[in-house]
Every structure is written in C-alpha cells, then in structure tokens.
Design a protein around this motif. Structure first.
Motif, PDB file in Angstrom:
ATOM      1  N   ARG A   1      29.522  -5.965 -48.482  1.00  0.00           N
ATOM      2  CA  ARG A   1      29.688  -5.558 -49.880  1.00  0.00           C
ATOM      3  C   ARG A   1      30.322  -4.169 -49.975  1.00  0.00           C
ATOM      4  O   ARG A   1      31.292  -3.957 -50.706  1.00  0.00           O
ATOM      5  N   GLN A   2      29.764  -3.247 -49.230  1.00  0.00           N
ATOM      6  CA  GLN A   2      30.233  -1.865 -49.251  1.00  0.00           C
ATOM      7  C   GLN A   2      31.726  -1.782 -48.926  1.00  0.00           C
ATOM      8  O   GLN A   2      32.499  -1.109 -49.608  1.00  0.00           O
ATOM      9  N   LEU A   3      32.105  -2.478 -47.849  1.00  0.00           N
ATOM     10  CA  LEU A   3      33.501  -2.456 -47.418  1.00  0.00           C
ATOM     11  C   LEU A   3      34.402  -3.054 -48.491  1.00  0.00           C
ATOM     12  O   LEU A   3      35.475  -2.517 -48.800  1.00  0.00           O
ATOM     13  N   PHE A   4      33.958  -4.174 -49.092  1.00  0.00           N
ATOM     14  CA  PHE A   4      34.765  -4.826 -50.119  1.00  0.00           C
ATOM     15  C   PHE A   4      34.964  -3.903 -51.326  1.00  0.00           C
ATOM     16  O   PHE A   4      36.042  -3.836 -51.902  1.00  0.00           O
ATOM     17  N   ILE A   5      33.879  -3.212 -51.694  1.00  0.00           N
ATOM     18  CA  ILE A   5      33.993  -2.302 -52.841  1.00  0.00           C
ATOM     19  C   ILE A   5      34.991  -1.191 -52.525  1.00  0.00           C
ATOM     20  O   ILE A   5      35.882  -0.876 -53.318  1.00  0.00           O
ATOM     21  N   THR A   6      34.846  -0.618 -51.345  1.00  0.00           N
ATOM     22  CA  THR A   6      35.776   0.445 -50.951  1.00  0.00           C
ATOM     23  C   THR A   6      37.212  -0.063 -50.951  1.00  0.00           C
ATOM     24  O   THR A   6      38.122   0.592 -51.480  1.00  0.00           O
ATOM     25  N   ALA A   7      37.414  -1.256 -50.354  1.00  0.00           N
ATOM     26  CA  ALA A   7      38.772  -1.794 -50.279  1.00  0.00           C
ATOM     27  C   ALA A   7      39.325  -2.078 -51.668  1.00  0.00           C
ATOM     28  O   ALA A   7      40.506  -1.828 -51.953  1.00  0.00           O
ATOM     29  N   THR A   8      38.454  -2.594 -52.568  1.00  0.00           N
ATOM     30  CA  THR A   8      38.908  -2.874 -53.933  1.00  0.00           C
ATOM     31  C   THR A   8      39.325  -1.579 -54.624  1.00  0.00           C
ATOM     32  O   THR A   8      40.385  -1.510 -55.264  1.00  0.00           O
TER      33      THR A   8
ATOM     34  N   LEU B   1      29.409  -8.350 -56.786  1.00  0.00           N
ATOM     35  CA  LEU B   1      29.186  -9.014 -55.501  1.00  0.00           C
ATOM     36  C   LEU B   1      27.694  -9.027 -55.172  1.00  0.00           C
ATOM     37  O   LEU B   1      27.000  -8.045 -55.435  1.00  0.00           O
ATOM     38  N   PRO B   2      27.211 -10.145 -54.622  1.00  0.00           N
ATOM     39  CA  PRO B   2      25.774 -10.229 -54.301  1.00  0.00           C
ATOM     40  C   PRO B   2      25.352  -9.083 -53.394  1.00  0.00           C
ATOM     41  O   PRO B   2      26.093  -8.691 -52.481  1.00  0.00           O
ATOM     42  N   HIS B   3      24.146  -8.541 -53.660  1.00  0.00           N
ATOM     43  CA  HIS B   3      23.710  -7.377 -52.897  1.00  0.00           C
ATOM     44  C   HIS B   3      23.368  -7.713 -51.454  1.00  0.00           C
ATOM     45  O   HIS B   3      23.283  -6.829 -50.619  1.00  0.00           O
ATOM     46  N   ASP B   4      23.149  -9.016 -51.189  1.00  0.00           N
ATOM     47  CA  ASP B   4      22.791  -9.378 -49.807  1.00  0.00           C
ATOM     48  C   ASP B   4      24.026  -9.602 -48.934  1.00  0.00           C
ATOM     49  O   ASP B   4      23.910  -9.961 -47.767  1.00  0.00           O
ATOM     50  N   LEU B   5      25.196  -9.399 -49.507  1.00  0.00           N
ATOM     51  CA  LEU B   5      26.418  -9.570 -48.738  1.00  0.00           C
ATOM     52  C   LEU B   5      26.557  -8.403 -47.753  1.00  0.00           C
ATOM     53  O   LEU B   5      26.504  -7.240 -48.154  1.00  0.00           O
ATOM     54  N   ALA B   6      26.755  -8.730 -46.486  1.00  0.00           N
ATOM     55  CA  ALA B   6      26.784  -7.673 -45.467  1.00  0.00           C
ATOM     56  C   ALA B   6      27.944  -6.709 -45.693  1.00  0.00           C
ATOM     57  O   ALA B   6      27.799  -5.503 -45.524  1.00  0.00           O
TER      58      ALA B   6
ATOM     59  N   ILE C   1      41.167  -9.821 -34.878  1.00  0.00           N
ATOM     60  CA  ILE C   1      41.580  -8.758 -33.946  1.00  0.00           C
ATOM     61  C   ILE C   1      40.360  -7.926 -33.586  1.00  0.00           C
ATOM     62  O   ILE C   1      39.710  -7.352 -34.467  1.00  0.00           O
ATOM     63  N   GLU C   2      40.072  -7.879 -32.313  1.00  0.00           N
ATOM     64  CA  GLU C   2      38.817  -7.270 -31.893  1.00  0.00           C
ATOM     65  C   GLU C   2      38.786  -5.765 -32.160  1.00  0.00           C
ATOM     66  O   GLU C   2      37.763  -5.200 -32.488  1.00  0.00           O
ATOM     67  N   ALA C   3      39.954  -5.132 -32.046  1.00  0.00           N
ATOM     68  CA  ALA C   3      40.023  -3.678 -32.144  1.00  0.00           C
ATOM     69  C   ALA C   3      39.539  -3.159 -33.499  1.00  0.00           C
ATOM     70  O   ALA C   3      39.077  -2.024 -33.618  1.00  0.00           O
ATOM     71  N   LEU C   4      39.659  -3.988 -34.551  1.00  0.00           N
ATOM     72  CA  LEU C   4      39.285  -3.520 -35.886  1.00  0.00           C
ATOM     73  C   LEU C   4      37.775  -3.546 -36.116  1.00  0.00           C
ATOM     74  O   LEU C   4      37.265  -2.903 -37.028  1.00  0.00           O
ATOM     75  N   GLY C   5      37.059  -4.288 -35.314  1.00  0.00           N
ATOM     76  CA  GLY C   5      35.599  -4.307 -35.427  1.00  0.00           C
ATOM     77  C   GLY C   5      35.073  -4.947 -36.692  1.00  0.00           C
ATOM     78  O   GLY C   5      34.072  -4.516 -37.259  1.00  0.00           O
ATOM     79  N   ILE C   6      35.783  -5.962 -37.197  1.00  0.00           N
ATOM     80  CA  ILE C   6      35.309  -6.609 -38.421  1.00  0.00           C
ATOM     81  C   ILE C   6      35.260  -8.119 -38.218  1.00  0.00           C
ATOM     82  O   ILE C   6      35.509  -8.900 -39.120  1.00  0.00           O
ATOM     83  N   GLN C   7      34.890  -8.501 -37.013  1.00  0.00           N
ATOM     84  CA  GLN C   7      34.854  -9.945 -36.747  1.00  0.00           C
ATOM     85  C   GLN C   7      33.740 -10.658 -37.492  1.00  0.00           C
ATOM     86  O   GLN C   7      33.736 -11.880 -37.592  1.00  0.00           O
ATOM     87  N   HIS C   8      32.784  -9.883 -38.030  1.00  0.00           N
ATOM     88  CA  HIS C   8      31.651 -10.528 -38.705  1.00  0.00           C
ATOM     89  C   HIS C   8      32.012 -11.051 -40.090  1.00  0.00           C
ATOM     90  O   HIS C   8      31.233 -11.750 -40.712  1.00  0.00           O
ATOM     91  N   ILE C   9      33.193 -10.707 -40.607  1.00  0.00           N
ATOM     92  CA  ILE C   9      33.542 -11.174 -41.957  1.00  0.00           C
ATOM     93  C   ILE C   9      34.048 -12.611 -41.876  1.00  0.00           C
ATOM     94  O   ILE C   9      35.045 -12.897 -41.212  1.00  0.00           O
ATOM     95  N   SER C  10      33.351 -13.510 -42.555  1.00  0.00           N
ATOM     96  CA  SER C  10      33.687 -14.927 -42.461  1.00  0.00           C
ATOM     97  C   SER C  10      34.865 -15.268 -43.364  1.00  0.00           C
ATOM     98  O   SER C  10      35.318 -14.449 -44.168  1.00  0.00           O
TER      99      SER C  10
END
Lengths: 595, 595
Positions: free
Chosen positions: B450-457, B443-448, B188-197
C-alpha cells in the motif's frame, strides 16, 4: 474509520432494499447507527473504495451489486430531509391561497407532527439530527444572515434608537416580569410545582422571551404596513440576542452561586456590553475584511459568493467561540460588507449571493419548523396544566404591558409616534419560534424541571405560531393599521431625498445640533474619502444616483426580457412560420410515401 | 455528545488564545482531538448552550469571557481551510501572468507542500480532513457536476462514439498494459519487489489509469483548440469512471479468490455494463424527476437552485450506494435535466445555479490539489526508484501507444479524423490527478505494498501535473494544433444550421440510412410532443431560435449595463454636476464660517 466487514451478508431482493433504507431513515439519522446491526448488505463486491471482502476466505463468485448504506448515510439523509421539506414548501405554494391565510410555519409544523407521529409509531426514538449544536452552528446562521443582509438599511438607521430600546428593554422586561410572576405562581400549593426556584423560573422566562416574528414579518410585508412597525419588529428579533445570551449565561451559572455579591450585578451589566459590543466588533472586523477581499477577486469571479459566505459564517463562529452575541456579529458583518461587496463583485455574483442567502435562509427555516413538529411528538413531555396555562397568560400580558409602556416612553422623542394600533400589532406579533425551541434543548441535563420547561416552551411556541400567527393577518386588516404605499424608486425621488437631506444637515449644522442628518453626512464624507478608497476596486466616486440609475436599467432590461419570453407569439411569429416551413413541410413530404 | 466540563480551566490572556486556536488547527482537524486535552478554556461562564459549570461548587464570580473551541471546531476549520485556498486562488490570479504559464493546480500543490512542511515540523500527524470518504462523498461530486453541467451538448453528442471508444478502450488498454509491464519488471531481482503479485500490479495500474485533465482542458479552452480534441479529452475523463470502478472492484475482490473460473470473466463483463448503465439509469431517473419538480416551483423561486443540487447529489449518492458509476450518474443527471430546468426556473435562479455549480466545483478542485500537496509531505513514503521510474515510463508509453492505436481505428469512421498533432496532444494531456490520488488512499490497509503504491501514485501525479502540465501550453502552441475560431452565436447561424440539419435528416431518410441526424430529428420530435409537455411549465413550443434570441437579448442588456457602469463619466456627467452642487457648494459654505 474503515467499514468493517459485517456479519449481515445476505442476498436481498431489490424491493426489500428500498424498504431497508426507509427503515433506517425512520429509525434515526446521524450517529445513532451503532446500536443497530450495520446496514451494509452485500450482494456483490465491496463498494467503490475497497473495503476488505469477507475475511472467511471461502470461495465466492464475483458479486454484482453491493450495498453499503452506512457509508453514505449522513449526506444521504440530510439531502432527503432537505428534499422532503422542499416538497412540502412547493406543495403549499402550488395552492397559494392556503399560505395567504395560514402561515407556512404552521403548515410545516403540522407536517412535522404527522411525520413525528409516524416515527413515534415505528420506533420510539426521535431523529438525532436536531441537537442544539446543529441548530446554533448550522441552521440559525443562514436565517440570521438572510435577515441581516436584506435589512432595509435606511429605515433601520433612522429608527436605530427605537430598535435598541425595544430589543434591550423589551427582553429584560419580559424576562423579569414573566420570571417573577411564574415564581409567584409556583408558591400555590395546589399546582405542585413548589420545587421550581426563582432562578429556574427566570431561566425559563429568558428562553420564552426570545421572539421569532418571521411569519409576522411576512404578513407585514404582504400588507405593506408602515416601515416603523416593520423595523421595530425585525430589530427586536435581531438585537435582543445579546440580552438573551447574557441573561441565559448568568442564570445558568448563578445556579451554582450560593451568595450573590453586588459585584456580580456589575459584572452582569458589563457582560451585557461585552457580549453585545463584542459581537458587533467581530461583525465589523469580518465585514471590513470581506469587503477588502472582494477588491481583489475580479479575476476569480466564481468564488466571490463563497468568500462572502465564509466571512459571514466566520464572524458568527468566532462570536460563538467567545460566547459573544453571534447573531449580532453576523448581522453587523452583513450590514458592513453589503454596500462595498455589491459594488466590487460582478452582476452574476451579486445575483448568486442574494439568491443563495435567500435559499439557505429559507430552507433552514423550513427545516426548523418541520423538526419542531417532529420533536413535539417524539420528546417525552411533563405536562402541568397550571404552569403551562399561566406561562401562556403571563407571556401575553407582560408583552402587552411592556410594549404599551415602552411605546409611551419612546414616543416622546419620535417624530412619527407609534399609535395604539401599532402598539397592538407589536404586542400581538410577538410569536415565539426557533430560538426559544433551540434554547430549551440547551438547558442543562441536570436541571430537575428540564422536561417541564421543554414542554412549556413547545406549548407556547405552538400556541403563538398557530393562534396568533393565523389570526394576525385578519386582525391587522380589520383594525386597519397605518400602511405605506410602496413607492417605486425613481431618479427624481432619489434626487429630492438627497436635496432634502443636505438641506436638513445644513440646518442642523446652523442650529449647532448634531442630529441624525449631521452624522449621516459626516459618515458619507468619511466613506467617500477613506472607506471607498480602501474597500472598492474602481473607487471612482459613483454617486448613489448613478447606482440607482444602473439598478433601474437592469430591472428594465430584465422586465423587457421576461416580457419577451412571456409573450413569444408577438416576436416569434415570423420565426415560427419559418420553423414550420422547415420542420413540417420539408420533412413531412416523405412520410406519406413511406406509410 | 454533551461537552463535559473539563479539568483545564484557567485564565488565559487574549493573545495566547489566538495561539491556542492556531495550535489546535495545526495539530489536526476533524475528530482527532480526543487524544489531546479538550480545548475548552474558560475565563467566563459556560458558552451559549448551557453546559454545566464546574462541578466543584466552590465560589466563583460571574465570569466574563468563555472559550469553547471544540464545539465550533469542525465548521470553523472547514471554513478556514476554504478561505485559505480562496486566498491562494485570489493571490495567483492577481498576477494573471503566472497562471497563464503555470497551471493553478501546480501552484496549489506547491502551497500545499509548504503548508504540509509546516505541519510536519510542528506535529507529525497530517490533518485528518481528507479521508477517501470525504473525497468521494463531498469533494468529487461538485467537480464532476460542474464538468457535466457545462459539457458542450452538441459536440458531445456528435462525438459520442469517439468519446466512449477512448474512455472504455483507453482505460482497459492502459490498465492491462501498465499492469502487465510492471509485473514483468517486478521479476527483476535487483529491484527487490518480487513480492508484488500480478493482481496487485493491475490494481495499481487501475488507479493510475484514471486521467484528470482539468488543467489541460483549461489550456485547450484558452487556446481554443478544435472541439473534437476538447470533447475527446473531457469525455475520457467523465466516462472512464465506469471502467475504473469495475476494474477496481474486480481486482480488489479477486485478491481473495484462489481460482478464477470462466464465469467470473463473464461476470466482470456483465459488471461493467451494470455499473455503467446502472449509473446512467439513476442519472436519467433523478434528472427527469428534477426537471419535473421545477415545473411546480414558480411560487418558491428561492429554493429552485437547491432542488437542482439535491437531486444531482442524490443521483450521485444512490449510485455510490449500489456501487454503480456515480460519476456517470451525476453527469447523466446534469445533462438530462439542464435543458428543461433552465427553461422552468427564473432568470435569477438560473444564474445562481450556474454560478454556484462553478463555485463549488472550483473550490473543491482547489482544496483537492492543496491537500494533495499537504498529504505528499505528511504521508509516510516507501520509495523504490526502480518501480516508480518504470511506472512513469510505462504510463507515458502505454498512453501514447494507446492513443495512436485507438485513433487509427476510430479515424476510419470519422468525417474529421484526428491528425497526428491531435493524437500527440491527447497522449501528452493525460495528466493524473484527484481521482488517482483518492483511489490510492482507498487501497485496503492490509495490502503489503500500500505504502509503495501511494508513493508511486503521488509521484506520477506530481510528475504529470508539473512537467506535462506546465509544458503542454508551449508545446501545443509550438506544434500549432488545429484550432476553431470561436464563432459567436447569431440568429442567422442558428437558422442555417437548423436548415442543414433538416436537409441532412431528409437525405438520410431518403437513403434509408438511420444516421446521427435521423435520430436527432426523432428525438426532437419526441421531445416536443411528450417530454416538453410533461416537464416544462409553459409548454408552448418555443423554438431554439427564440430561446437563442432571448439569450442574445439578455447578453446584450448585460453588456450595455456593464458599459454604463464602466464608463460612468459619459452618462453621469449631468448627474455629477448636480451632485457637486448639492454636496459641495451648498454645504461647504458653512465650513469657512466655523473654522
């Protein structure tokens, strides 16, 4: 921080892995790994917490097994060392006859010497595990806590004067005597040690004056020698720390003072009181707070033991922080809180506290003697026959003279004087051990004769632990030192003791003399009126008679239980029969049919 | 290594010192001190281990007080944190009514949030104490050991199939379901998280699929809900680790593989078996050796508990080393050794082992939830409403669907099926906690993202712990889940259970069906014939009836004892009278005369 992906990535067959672990273990524990290639061997994906896989980006299949040794190295090796010495301890005690005649410390040092020899052959560096900080911050506290927590309170306070007399005067006497004599010896040109100054000799004397009679105390206990002797020995061990700390600090700092002013002397004396009383003050404080805390733990029984350990350790650490006598702090803390804590906590917590304190004390001691053996082999030595032999001689001579002299003085005021046999036991029991060992390694690195001092300290420790430690049991048995028959606690004894104490307190009061019993009575009243009300949860005045009754009752229950479990046949014969009917007859009928 | 003599040497008044210590404590624990000026403040000679005094060589008097904080910093701060959370735990439990309705974990997180807020205001950096290594190597093992050691053996093995079904299938189901749904949302484009594979979404789903139902288990225990439900919950917690480890490793390494080959799929499945069974194998091995070791410890009772802890920890560490399931290793080790160890060791050691395991488990858990609160405030967050809300939704939906579906399948083969209320409790009890928290920080520090995942967790942990954790008790009481009356152990129950089991085993044998009871009987025979002879010291075949009898006897003795201590007045009235005569009448006569 983050484990870097390392160049050493290769497939390694499983048997080799064990060898690699063992190799790293021998090559040095702790933080010494940086000079070696990092031990992370990957036969698979990165370990549990996702470290980045190899950055090359070339195609690899999903790997199956990963090995990342540096990550678990520190806890793994600490665990292994502890298990290793536990095995040694178990092995010695399977053949109980060995430990009766050869103290465990000797056996542990021997094992340490062997392991040290292996390490020396494989790799020249000693394991980095035992630095003086590790010793003072992690290994000494459990040992001292054990001694302090299980100190026999009544005889200790009855002999408090004697204990302090021997501890303070003994340490001073030995340090000054040995230091001066060694300085005199240093003037002999043939020995080639004229460069050792008076201060350095005194510093060395301080180190080797600290006695560590744990092995001797075990012997005393086994042979149940008289209480006075036992307490004098234990007290000297625990309370000479203040003197040692002060002397060590003065001598280590005096080195840089070209001129000694009279004010420095007074500062030194003041330092002694500050260090000793300061340590005690911290101990009182934390002991009191610990007792107070356990008033509120009846809903969280599971953390009660932890609270006790944390407070004791905190007392030790805070005393260390202010360079007070940390040993006196933890001992005072243990003595202060024990009585109140044991009434507040549950029976299970009480058992756990006692058992855990014993456990940590025992394992620390075992580790120390083991490492002492290892370090003896792996340290670089500077051997000087003259200096070391004279050290041994003076240490023995000055201790004997000291005990003789001090005993004559203290005997004047004692009801039960130390006889000659007691004095001999005290003098001969002056083994050196862990504290001297650790102090030697805290010597400043810029000291020219550091190497020689370490060698001499190890020599005197090994000599006293092996020669005196092994021979003290037959000697004490031979000269037939006064013993006390271990009288069992009974309600009757308790009541009569109490009656006598009240009577004597009354008589002392009548005579206008404020003696031991007077103060004891005053303290008990203060305790019942204020301390118990503040520190104990159900502060119904429970007399010591009732608590003794409880103790005997529990002991009895435990004994009955052990008897039951030991002698199952008696009680279980009926059950056994039923069991047989159930498990054999009913089921086995089928088996012949199937066969 | 050696404390360097620092430039900051000044006289500091005592009150300031406390402030300095507190300041350093707040500014960051652990190894973060290097950027600050070293905290060694000298008002006296160098501390206990002789560091070199100031090199300037100018004349100074003997100093009286020295403070060397960095030296004791690490143990001091660890001790303080532990005491702090102990206080929190004690405080909550003084008002027992609070912890009945609000789980302790919620309260601890709240306290953590407050402390985190203070730290945030004073200084921007979080305490360095809780890295993922600290968590996995030091804090998780005690918690899991506690769960494993006190697992109810009989219901566990009776429900082993159900447990594994929920653990393995549940984790896979949740990970794949949540991962795929989130990936769909990311489009969904509106959420702005299309970069997460897809892989990153799956990795995140793995993290938040690990359940941590300790708070729920406490509620289950308090309300004594039926055993099946309890075991299914506990088993899912303990045995989903293997799945989590494998999925995490695959997804973390798959990131770098551009092409997935079919062989990788098989390797993944093989990896699951290797990781799970490998962990169990290490657990068996160390458990067996631990039991065997305690055969020989009857002379050194004091180190028995230590041996048990060391072996359990070693099982965990070795499994970690080979990236096997360390949780399964330590649980298997505990289950394997428990029965034999508890028969070999003394009564005191047994109490100590149980109490200490509970103690460390409890304090670790307390610390984790506390730090969770602290880290929530001090971590930098990347907040994305859409992603986080959908995460919460999907986590709940997929878990509910999963439990519903799995329960329908497993109910086919169960004698006592899970009814709808049970299924609801299982689904609603899926709190996320410590494991997810720690995995997020690995989580690997090079993960783009990472911050979002930590917050979500953190968001999902806080949401489940607070909302579900607080509401589950009233809900379970409201829907009236099946409960079991806690039936007390009696000899009679034991005998009849045994009789029935033998009977069923015989019937199963007759029918030619090799069911649960058949294997149980086979194992018991094998145990009596071989295992007991190898592992137990006095291997007289002691039936479980006799051991139950012993247990009841001890319980009885303890109860009598507690009654005695609780109700002193009855037994002690005579003693009290005598005490009064002794302490009051005899001595107080004198007092009026003196006044």
């Amino acid at each position: 921080e983050k484990a870097t992906s390392d160049p050493l990535k290769q497939d390694v067959p499983p048997p080799l892995l064990l060898f690699i672990i063992f190799y790293y273990l021998l090559c040095g524990c702790g933080g010494e790994m940086s000079s070696k290639p990092p031990g992370s061997v990957t036969i698979g994906p990165p370990a549990h917490p996702g470290e980045g896989p190899n950055p090359g980006g070339e195609k690899t299949n999903l790997p199956l097994v990963t090995i990342n040794y540096p990550r678990i190295q520190i806890p793994f090796e600490i665990t292994l060392w502890m298990l290793l010495v536990s095995f040694a301890k178990i092995a010695f005690n399977i053949y109980h006859k060995v430990t009766v005649w050869v103290p465990e410390s000797c056996l542990l040092i021997s094992i340490g010497l062997i392991v040290g020899g292996i390490i020396y052959c494989v790799h020249q560096e000693p394991p980095a595990a035992l630095t003086s900080d590790v010793f003072f911050l992690y290994m000494l506290p459990p040992i001292v806590l054990e001694s302090g927590y299980f100190i026999p309170i009544r005889p200790f306070f009855e002999n408090i004067g004697t204990v302090l007399w021997f501890a303070v005067l003994g340490s001073l006497w030995n340090t000054i005597g040995i230091g001066l004599s060694l300085f005199a010896i240093c003037q002999i040109e043939a020995l080639g040690i004229q460069h050792i100054s008076l201060q350095e000799n005194l510093l060395f004397a301080t180190i080797i004056s600290a006695v560590d009679p744990v092995a001797v105390l075990t012997v005393f206990e086994d042979l149940s020698v008289n209480e006075q002797l036992y307490i004098a020995m234990l007290g000297e061990y625990l309370f000479s720390d203040a003197v040692t700390v002060v002397l060590y600090n003065i001598l280590a700092s005096v080195k840089n003072m070209p001129v000694l002013e009279p004010v420095d002397f007074f500062l030194g004396v003041a330092g002694f009181f500050i260090v000793g009383l300061g340590g005690m003050a911290f101990g009182f404080l934390f002991g009191f707070v610990a007792a107070f805390t356990t008033r509120f733990t009846h809903q969280v029984r599971e953390i009660e033991p932890l609270v006790i350990f944390m407070y004791s350790y905190l007392a030790y650490l805070v005393a260390e922080l202010f360079a007070m006598s940390s040993i006196m702090a933890i001992v005072t803390c243990a003595i202060t809180m024990k009585y109140y804590v044991e009434e507040n906590v549950s029976q299970h917590s009480c058992t756990t506290i006692r058992h855990t304190i014993k456990m940590f004390g025992s394992i620390s001691e075992t580790l120390i003697f083991f490492f002492l053996g290892v370090v003896t082999v792996t340290t670089k030595h500077e051997w000087n026959w003259g200096y070391i032999l004279f050290t041994l001689l003076f240490a023995f001579v000055w201790r004997s003279l000291g005990v003789l002299f001090q005993a004559q003085v203290i005997n004047i005021s004692r009801t039960v004087p130390f006889n000659f046999k007691d004095q001999f036991s005290l003098a001969y029991g002056g083994l050196r051990g862990a504290v001297s060992f650790a102090l030697a390694f805290t010597l400043p690195h810029d000291l020219a004769c550091r190497q020689l001092f370490i060698t001499a300290t190890l020599a005197i420790i090994l000599f006293t632990v092996f020669i005196q430690g092994i021979s003290i049991r037959p000697l004490i048995e031979f000269i037939n030192v006064r013993r006390t028959s271990p009288n069992p606690d009974t309600i009757s004894v308790e009541i009569h003791c109490r009656l006598m104490e009240h009577t004597v307190a009354g008589i002392e009061d009548l005579c206008g003399q404020w003696g031991h019993f007077y103060w004891r009575d005053k303290f008990l009243k203060f305790n019942n009126r204020f301390l118990r009300k503040i520190l104990i949860q159900d502060s119904q005045a429970e007399s010591s008679i009732v608590s003794l009754y409880k103790k005997l009752e529990l002991q009895n229950a435990m004994e009955i239980l052990d008897m039951v479990s030991g002698d199952v046949s008696l009680l279980a014969s009926d059950l056994k029969k039923m069991h047989d009917i159930l498990s054999k007859n009913m089921y086995k009928i089928r088996q012949p049919v199937r066969c």
